[in-house]
Motif scaffolding. Structure first.
Motif, PDB file in Angstrom:
ATOM      1  N   LYS A   1       0.838  -1.205   0.000  1.00 47.17           N
ATOM      2  CA  LYS A   1       0.000   0.000   0.000  1.00 47.17           C
ATOM      3  C   LYS A   1       0.874   1.257   0.000  1.00 47.17           C
ATOM      4  O   LYS A   1       0.554   2.246  -0.668  1.00 47.17           O
ATOM      5  CB  LYS A   1      -0.941   0.003   1.201  1.00 47.17           C
ATOM      6  CG  LYS A   1      -2.009  -1.074   1.184  1.00 47.17           C
ATOM      7  CD  LYS A   1      -3.033  -0.834   0.103  1.00 47.17           C
ATOM      8  CE  LYS A   1      -3.889   0.366   0.483  1.00 47.17           C
ATOM      9  NZ  LYS A   1      -4.816   0.743  -0.586  1.00 47.17           N
ATOM     10  N   LEU A   2       1.989   1.237   0.729  1.00 52.18           N
ATOM     11  CA  LEU A   2       2.900   2.383   0.768  1.00 52.18           C
ATOM     12  C   LEU A   2       3.575   2.625  -0.582  1.00 52.18           C
ATOM     13  O   LEU A   2       4.038   3.736  -0.854  1.00 52.18           O
ATOM     14  CB  LEU A   2       3.957   2.187   1.849  1.00 52.18           C
ATOM     15  CG  LEU A   2       3.491   2.416   3.278  1.00 52.18           C
ATOM     16  CD1 LEU A   2       4.576   2.002   4.262  1.00 52.18           C
ATOM     17  CD2 LEU A   2       3.097   3.866   3.497  1.00 52.18           C
ATOM     18  N   GLN A   3       3.628   1.599  -1.419  1.00 54.72           N
ATOM     19  CA  GLN A   3       4.198   1.748  -2.756  1.00 54.72           C
ATOM     20  C   GLN A   3       3.515   2.893  -3.520  1.00 54.72           C
ATOM     21  O   GLN A   3       4.141   3.572  -4.316  1.00 54.72           O
ATOM     22  CB  GLN A   3       4.076   0.428  -3.527  1.00 54.72           C
ATOM     23  CG  GLN A   3       4.470   0.483  -4.982  1.00 54.72           C
ATOM     24  CD  GLN A   3       5.945   0.785  -5.204  1.00 54.72           C
ATOM     25  OE1 GLN A   3       6.749   0.811  -4.294  1.00 54.72           O
ATOM     26  NE2 GLN A   3       6.309   1.033  -6.443  1.00 54.72           N
ATOM     27  N   GLN A   4       2.259   3.116  -3.242  1.00 54.56           N
ATOM     28  CA  GLN A   4       1.516   4.181  -3.916  1.00 54.56           C
ATOM     29  C   GLN A   4       2.058   5.565  -3.566  1.00 54.56           C
ATOM     30  O   GLN A   4       1.862   6.507  -4.313  1.00 54.56           O
ATOM     31  CB  GLN A   4       0.034   4.094  -3.546  1.00 54.56           C
ATOM     32  CG  GLN A   4      -0.600   2.798  -4.003  1.00 54.56           C
ATOM     33  CD  GLN A   4      -2.002   2.628  -3.458  1.00 54.56           C
ATOM     34  OE1 GLN A   4      -2.221   2.649  -2.256  1.00 54.56           O
ATOM     35  NE2 GLN A   4      -2.940   2.463  -4.359  1.00 54.56           N
ATOM     36  N   VAL A   5       2.759   5.679  -2.447  1.00 58.49           N
ATOM     37  CA  VAL A   5       3.278   6.965  -1.975  1.00 58.49           C
ATOM     38  C   VAL A   5       4.804   7.028  -2.069  1.00 58.49           C
ATOM     39  O   VAL A   5       5.359   8.039  -2.480  1.00 58.49           O
ATOM     40  CB  VAL A   5       2.837   7.215  -0.515  1.00 58.49           C
ATOM     41  CG1 VAL A   5       3.395   8.521   0.011  1.00 58.49           C
ATOM     42  CG2 VAL A   5       1.327   7.176  -0.383  1.00 58.49           C
ATOM     43  N   LEU A   6       5.486   5.941  -1.687  1.00 62.40           N
ATOM     44  CA  LEU A   6       6.934   5.966  -1.554  1.00 62.40           C
ATOM     45  C   LEU A   6       7.684   5.455  -2.784  1.00 62.40           C
ATOM     46  O   LEU A   6       8.857   5.736  -2.952  1.00 62.40           O
ATOM     47  CB  LEU A   6       7.370   5.159  -0.325  1.00 62.40           C
ATOM     48  CG  LEU A   6       6.814   5.652   1.007  1.00 62.40           C
ATOM     49  CD1 LEU A   6       7.304   4.773   2.141  1.00 62.40           C
ATOM     50  CD2 LEU A   6       7.200   7.103   1.248  1.00 62.40           C
TER      51      LEU A   6
END
Length: 90
Positions: free
Chosen positions: A28-33
């Protein structure tokens, strides 16, 4: 995890090594980081419908529904990921 990242502000963050629920959170953090690589150990994949539920009884019931993992947005994230990926499944 995102609050920790924002507080520390690491440089040259290459990827994520995560287990179980942490793997789901990392995806899910891939979408931001925008990680370049993942090592996912015993990845847990949860139904997107579970996101709005409080952690506990309601959440547990939802993720234990048969094949609820199929209704997860992490599959879309993984399909668009073009970096390096290692999955370890026990």
């Amino acid at each position: 995890m995102l609050a920790t990242h924002n507080h520390i502000q690491p440089r040259n963050l290459l990827g994520s090594v995560a287990m179980s629920m942490g793997g789901h959170v990392s995806l899910k953090l891939q979408q931001v980081l925008h990680f370049d690589s993942f090592v996912l150990i015993a990845l847990a994949v949860y139904s997107s419908a579970a996101y709005e539920l409080p952690f506990g009884h309601g959440f547990t019931e939802k993720i234990r529904e048969p094949e609820s993992w199929r209704d997860s947005d992490v599959w879309t994230i993984l399909r668009s990921f073009s970096g390096r990926l290692l999955t370890v499944i026990g």
